[in-house]
Write an enzyme that holds these catalytic residues in place. Sequence first.
Site, PDB file in Angstrom:
ATOM      1  N   GLY A 108      62.551  25.307  15.331  1.00 49.21           N
ATOM      2  CA  GLY A 108      63.370  26.494  15.124  1.00 49.21           C
ATOM      3  C   GLY A 108      64.331  26.751  16.253  1.00 49.21           C
ATOM      4  CG  HIS A 109      64.593  28.658  20.804  1.00 47.76           C
ATOM      5  ND1 HIS A 109      64.961  29.985  20.805  1.00 47.76           N
ATOM      6  CD2 HIS A 109      65.085  28.136  21.946  1.00 47.76           C
ATOM      7  CE1 HIS A 109      65.643  30.255  21.903  1.00 47.76           C
ATOM      8  NE2 HIS A 109      65.732  29.135  22.614  1.00 47.76           N
ATOM      9  NE  ARG A 118      56.038  35.815  17.075  1.00 49.94           N
ATOM     10  CZ  ARG A 118      55.041  35.112  17.608  1.00 49.94           C
ATOM     11  NH1 ARG A 118      53.877  35.713  17.822  1.00 49.94           N
ATOM     12  NH2 ARG A 118      55.195  33.836  17.913  1.00 49.94           N
ATOM     13  CG  ASN A 172      60.250  28.967  12.882  1.00 45.17           C
ATOM     14  OD1 ASN A 172      60.827  30.022  12.621  1.00 45.17           O
ATOM     15  ND2 ASN A 172      59.034  28.928  13.381  1.00 45.17           N
ATOM     16  CD  GLU A 227      54.589  28.368  12.793  1.00 50.77           C
ATOM     17  OE1 GLU A 227      54.889  29.236  13.653  1.00 50.77           O
ATOM     18  OE2 GLU A 227      54.860  27.170  12.921  1.00 50.77           O
ATOM     19  CG  HIS A 250      54.939  33.144  13.601  1.00 50.16           C
ATOM     20  ND1 HIS A 250      54.408  32.388  14.616  1.00 50.16           N
ATOM     21  CD2 HIS A 250      54.136  34.243  13.508  1.00 50.16           C
ATOM     22  CE1 HIS A 250      53.347  32.996  15.112  1.00 50.16           C
ATOM     23  NE2 HIS A 250      53.166  34.129  14.457  1.00 50.16           N
ATOM     24  CG  HIS A 280      56.102  25.882  21.077  1.00 49.78           C
ATOM     25  ND1 HIS A 280      55.969  27.073  20.395  1.00 49.78           N
ATOM     26  CD2 HIS A 280      56.555  26.208  22.300  1.00 49.78           C
ATOM     27  CE1 HIS A 280      56.295  28.078  21.183  1.00 49.78           C
ATOM     28  NE2 HIS A 280      56.665  27.576  22.343  1.00 49.78           N
ATOM     29  CG  ASP A 281      59.626  24.819  23.765  1.00 49.37           C
ATOM     30  OD1 ASP A 281      60.260  25.598  23.042  1.00 49.37           O
ATOM     31  OD2 ASP A 281      59.010  25.192  24.783  1.00 49.37           O
ATOM     32  CG  HIS A 318      61.015  36.787  14.559  1.00 47.59           C
ATOM     33  ND1 HIS A 318      59.839  36.648  13.878  1.00 47.59           N
ATOM     34  CD2 HIS A 318      60.737  36.527  15.856  1.00 47.59           C
ATOM     35  CE1 HIS A 318      58.882  36.297  14.716  1.00 47.59           C
ATOM     36  NE2 HIS A 318      59.381  36.220  15.925  1.00 47.59           N
ATOM     37  NE  ARG A 353      75.972  45.086  14.643  1.00 44.45           N
ATOM     38  CZ  ARG A 353      77.263  44.718  14.659  1.00 44.45           C
ATOM     39  NH1 ARG A 353      77.610  43.546  15.189  1.00 44.45           N
ATOM     40  NH2 ARG A 353      78.187  45.508  14.158  1.00 44.45           N
ATOM     41  CB  THR A 409      57.128  32.161  21.593  1.00 46.36           C
ATOM     42  OG1 THR A 409      57.193  31.062  20.671  1.00 46.36           O
ATOM     43  CG2 THR A 409      56.851  31.631  22.992  1.00 46.36           C
TER      44      THR A 409
END
Length: 258
Positions: free
Chosen positions: A233-234, A59, A21, A88, A57, A210-211, A64, A32, A118
């Site tokens: 991702g994160h 939004r 992700n 997503e 994803h 997720h996580d 992002h 920036r 999230t």
Amino acid sequence: MDDENIWKNYLVIKMTALSVNVNKFALVRNARGADLPNLIDISNKCLDYGADGITVHPRPDERHAKFSDLEPLKNLLSKFENKEFNVEGYPSDFFVKKVIEVKPDQVTLVPDPPGALTSSFGWDCENNKNLLTDIVSEFKKNDIRVSIFINPSIKTLENLELIQTDRVELYTFDYAHTFNENKEKAIKDYIGVTNYLKKEFPKIELNAGHDLNLENLKFFLDKINNVKEVSIGHALICDTFEFGLQETIKKYLTLTNN
């Protein structure tokens, strides 16, 4: 052994696909108001380094990944064999329109409200059966595989047979945040749901996300060994600060390939 046979052997032993992700790379880019890092370039590197796919994803506020990123990313993925593009999002009319225009390999439907930080919960398939049934059908008519985000709870899966999704994605927040306290407790509800799905809906395939991270991923995949894809991702991007992108993807692939 020639390259073709090496690739065939790789496909045989490959257990779980790793989709990166790239939202947080896009978040840095947007900070920036410029094009650094370039999302296509960084996604290309992820794929070159062995990732099996790219997830975004976009939004509504486009903080992002942007909807304008979808077509260039689809064009990038089309240059690779056996790599997939996953988009997503909440199935608003605008989201559905954009996804059908781009035709990714997979769309993952999440129930996030517009301002969500999230993804934080899965679908209630009873309360959303009409919406999900219509949307899933529309995507499948356009040859897009559909996955829906679900909680580790059988109670939320009523009417899953009507919705006819191709896959479900286990929302693994609860697992990840209980993992260090008690691994067996953390995985218990997920095993229960996956056993239920195997018995009642054997054609529905399983994703997870997720996580998930380098510490908890292997245990999850050892306990639930039919996961087709994990989207990370994160955590992966945080690990990149320490190990670099190529080495980080290598570390995750070591876990997903076992």
